[in-house]
Design an enzyme around this catalytic site. Sequence first.
Site, PDB file in Angstrom:
ATOM      1  N   LYS A  53      45.151  46.941  29.572  1.00  0.00           N
ATOM      2  CA  LYS A  53      46.309  46.077  29.318  1.00  0.00           C
ATOM      3  C   LYS A  53      47.440  46.879  28.670  1.00  0.00           C
ATOM      4  O   LYS A  53      48.603  46.774  29.064  1.00  0.00           O
ATOM      5  CB  LYS A  53      45.906  44.886  28.436  1.00  0.00           C
ATOM      6  CG  LYS A  53      45.010  43.900  29.178  1.00  0.00           C
ATOM      7  CD  LYS A  53      44.415  42.817  28.279  1.00  0.00           C
ATOM      8  CE  LYS A  53      43.444  41.953  29.087  1.00  0.00           C
ATOM      9  NZ  LYS A  53      42.795  40.893  28.304  1.00  0.00           N
ATOM     10  N   GLN A  97      41.634  39.654  22.192  1.00  0.00           N
ATOM     11  CA  GLN A  97      40.633  39.833  23.241  1.00  0.00           C
ATOM     12  C   GLN A  97      39.377  39.038  22.899  1.00  0.00           C
ATOM     13  O   GLN A  97      38.856  39.106  21.793  1.00  0.00           O
ATOM     14  CB  GLN A  97      40.304  41.331  23.406  1.00  0.00           C
ATOM     15  CG  GLN A  97      39.396  41.656  24.571  1.00  0.00           C
ATOM     16  CD  GLN A  97      40.015  41.391  25.931  1.00  0.00           C
ATOM     17  OE1 GLN A  97      41.234  41.332  26.087  1.00  0.00           O
ATOM     18  NE2 GLN A  97      39.183  41.205  26.927  1.00  0.00           N
ATOM     19  N   ASP A 120      48.083  34.434  26.969  1.00  0.00           N
ATOM     20  CA  ASP A 120      46.826  34.143  27.673  1.00  0.00           C
ATOM     21  C   ASP A 120      46.849  32.728  28.254  1.00  0.00           C
ATOM     22  O   ASP A 120      46.058  32.409  29.139  1.00  0.00           O
ATOM     23  CB  ASP A 120      45.634  34.222  26.706  1.00  0.00           C
ATOM     24  CG  ASP A 120      44.957  35.586  26.712  1.00  0.00           C
ATOM     25  OD1 ASP A 120      44.911  36.212  27.788  1.00  0.00           O
ATOM     26  OD2 ASP A 120      44.449  35.994  25.652  1.00  0.00           O
TER      27      ASP A 120
HETATM   28  N1  GUN Z   1      38.224  38.388  27.680  1.00  0.00           N
HETATM   29  C1  GUN Z   1      37.986  38.415  29.020  1.00  0.00           C
HETATM   30  N2  GUN Z   1      39.093  38.047  29.700  1.00  0.00           N
HETATM   31  C2  GUN Z   1      40.058  37.784  28.771  1.00  0.00           C
HETATM   32  C3  GUN Z   1      41.414  37.376  28.866  1.00  0.00           C
HETATM   33  O1  GUN Z   1      41.975  37.148  29.931  1.00  0.00           O
HETATM   34  N3  GUN Z   1      42.068  37.233  27.686  1.00  0.00           N
HETATM   35  C4  GUN Z   1      41.464  37.444  26.480  1.00  0.00           C
HETATM   36  N4  GUN Z   1      42.191  37.264  25.372  1.00  0.00           N
HETATM   37  N5  GUN Z   1      40.209  37.826  26.357  1.00  0.00           N
HETATM   38  C5  GUN Z   1      39.507  37.991  27.509  1.00  0.00           C
END
Ligand code: GUN
Length: 285
Positions: A53, A97, A120
């Site tokens: 990311k 995350q 998100d």
């Molecule tokens: N863990 C797995 N996928 C995601 C996501 O799209 N966002 C976040 N914050 N955590 C994740």
Amino acid sequence: MPAQIIDGKALAQQIRAEVSVRAGALAAAGRRPGLAVILVGDDPASAVYVRNKVKACADHGIHSVLEKYDAALGEAALLERIAALNADPSIHGILVQMPVPRHIDPHRVIEAIDARKDVDGFSVRSAGELMSGLPGLRPATPWGCMKMIESTGVPLRGRHAVVIGRSNTVGKPMALLLLQADATVTVCHSRTADLKRHVQSADIVVAAAGRRRTVTADMVRPGTIVIDVGTNHDEAGKLCGDVDFAAVREALGPAGWISPVPGGVGPMTITMLLVNTLQAAEAAR
Ligand code: GUN
């Protein structure tokens, strides 16, 4: 003849080129978009995701900060960090995350993020906006799936879409996005009595069950669009989706469409996170 491939990597590249342009325009106006990514603990898969990311931000002109904390970080300390980022005008998106360590309540964490920075799209407010058809930040994975379906050029209005999986992050928002596009939507899950019967009547299938070989060749009709959200591993340890790819691709025929794993939904998820960060930055004043 096998189904056509929905190339998530190529589509992601197209959208990312637009991201770079929009990010550049904001930066030129002194409003460079910024994303804060918080990782608590040392889950190796999460570490890879957050690294990807942050790298994607760097590649497309988005400022990012990565904050890594020990698994023992207390919930109060995490909420304090979120409050500071909420108040930071250089940050337009905040992402914690998931999963967080067990002593931290994920809902409390998500709700602590300023709704305007909820890139998100996981908060109750963002979910409510989606459900109500109001503008807002949409969860990246299902939104990316919508872009992939749209890329086929097949109109969704009146079509039967079957979503397999009912998670808050993929299945439920996916169903709502498809409804908003005028599809008739069925949501199947691990307790669905006859999955095959539902999938056999589908024009669009989105598989987000988290189990390989959930969708097999005997279940699909020729001409169906199949989007595979799964990230599983086969007997040899190789990454695979929820769909039995080669056999299903054959069964779909030349009028069908299928997304591969890897190279399908994965690249689109991070791309839509970038788009959300831009959207949040463009809306910020
Ligand atoms: N863990 C797995 N996928 C995601 C996501 O799209 N966002 C976040 N914050 N955590 C994740």
